[in-house]
Scaffold this active site. Structure first.
Site, PDB file in Angstrom:
ATOM      1  N   GLY A 182       0.823  -1.193   0.000  1.00 45.55           N
ATOM      2  CA  GLY A 182       0.000   0.000   0.000  1.00 45.55           C
ATOM      3  C   GLY A 182       0.862   1.249   0.000  1.00 45.55           C
ATOM      4  N   GLY A 199      -0.081  -4.789   0.675  1.00 49.87           N
ATOM      5  CA  GLY A 199      -1.332  -4.660  -0.064  1.00 49.87           C
ATOM      6  C   GLY A 199      -1.409  -5.546  -1.290  1.00 49.87           C
ATOM      7  CD  GLU A 225       3.047  -5.678   6.301  1.00 51.56           C
ATOM      8  OE1 GLU A 225       2.530  -5.589   5.177  1.00 51.56           O
ATOM      9  OE2 GLU A 225       3.594  -6.746   6.709  1.00 51.56           O
TER      10      GLU A 225
END
Length: 370
Positions: free
Chosen positions: A83, A135, A158
């Site tokens: 993302g 994403g 992440e």
């Protein structure tokens, strides 16, 4: 070609590339080719792209016609690298309210759920050629067919940016085999390459990159929908004919250390790795990586994946929206993005900086999701 058309919606955008060409959708005799078309940004997902993809797939569901959809990334570097987290960082630093910042996640998770619950007559095939992270995993891993190549690079990195393995990570990661593999991948952002993506269960098929063009052509040229699996079987290489899983020598240790039945908390995992590091490069390297990422992220990921074992995809996404909303209110996400993408000093200052100082993470889990 029956038709070749760009199905796009205009949105205001300050980016160099206009919103109307960020996703290309072409129809081939009732089948569709979807191209994530932001190659310079490694096809990173943004709201403009989501606002094209979601209604497109919703329309396919409502028409109830058999079709094959091939989703790919433009260029050969990435399927979708994640993302657009830098944009979220900029919003937060500009003082945007939490609803504006989290709108991206709300729309992204809606798309992930649509893709993860497509009816049997929509045969969705994602070609994971190149970088597939964050994403990009969300728009592919919950679907029916995911094709890895020798060029595939998968990761959920992440925790290294002070964030959480979202996009349904709490659903698919704890379901990987053997037990503990998903938590291992999530906590340290371990990268899987090529055939390993199939061996780990992230991909359903493996096809060499040189056959991507002919695979795509055959998928799109057949009778709508019905030939997708047979085409994939024609091109797919059986896992026994590929190089063995590079993690095979460490799978017993991964299951012993990262399975929730053995490690009730992150501290248990760290203690086990401290014992293992004396005699194992795997233990030493894994411990070093875990101690470099956000302690808060580690604890949130552990709890979320533990809970996700018994939740539906929708329940997991609901839980994750609360989790990421809290991360957008806290320190570590902005510090992680600063260190990795803004100043690029690769030296984040996590707060708290040690696991023992993370008193609890209850604020990330404000309700019961069962």
């Amino acid at each position: 070609y029956i038709s070749s058309q760009k199905l796009c919606t205009q949105h205001s955008s300050s980016q160099t590339q206009t919103a109307d060409d960020c996703v290309l959708i072409e129809e081939f005799s009732g089948n569709y080719l979807v191209t994530l078309n932001r190659a310079k940004a490694l096809n990173a997902l943004n709201i403009d792209m989501i606002n094209i993809l979601t209604p497109f797939y919703q329309k396919l569901v409502s028409t109830k016609k058999e079709c094959t959809v091939v989703m790919r990334g433009a260029g050969d570097k990435a399927f979708c690298a994640g993302g657009d987290v830098r944009h979220l960082y900029d919003l937060g630093r500009a003082g945007a309210d939490i609803e504006q910042i989290t709108e991206f996640f709300k729309l992204e998770y809606e798309l992930d759920h649509v893709l993860g619950t497509l009816p049997s007559y929509v045969h969705n095939v994602c070609l994971l050629n190149g970088i597939t992270m964050g994403g990009g995993v969300g728009v592919s891993v919950h679907g029916r067919y995911r094709v890895a190549t020798n060029n595939t690079l998968f990761a959920m990195p992440e925790t290294g940016i002070g964030f959480y393995t979202d996009v349904g990570g709490s659903y698919f990661l704890p379901r990987l085999v053997p037990k503990g593999l998903g938590l291992f991948l999530a906590l340290n952002g371990y990268r899987l390459k090529g055939a390993d993506v199939l061996h780990a269960g992230i991909a359903t098929h493996y096809v060499d990159q040189q056959h991507m063009a002919s695979l795509t052509q055959d998928l799109l040229s057949g009778k709508p929908g019905v030939s997708a699996l047979s085409v994939l079987s024609k091109y797919g290489v059986h896992h026994t004919k590929l190089a063995p899983f590079t993690l095979t020598p460490d799978l017993d240790a991964i299951e012993r250390i990262f399975d929730f039945e053995h490690s009730k908390c992150v501290e248990d995992i760290v203690a086990a790795l401290e014992t293992l590091e004396i005699t194992s490069d795997f233990g030493a390297n894994t411990l070093k990586q875990l101690l470099s990422v956000s302690p808060t992220s580690l604890k949130v990921v552990h709890r979320a994946l533990s809970q996700g074992r018994t939740l539906s995809l929708q329940q997991c996404l609901d839980m994750e929206f609360d989790i990421v909303s809290e991360f957008m209110r806290q320190h570590d996400f902005y510090e992680g993005i600063r260190a990795q993408l803004v100043d690029k000093d690769r030296n984040p200052k996590w707060n708290p900086s040690n696991l023992k100082d993370v008193e609890n993470v209850d604020s990330y889990f404000p309700k019961n999701y069962n």
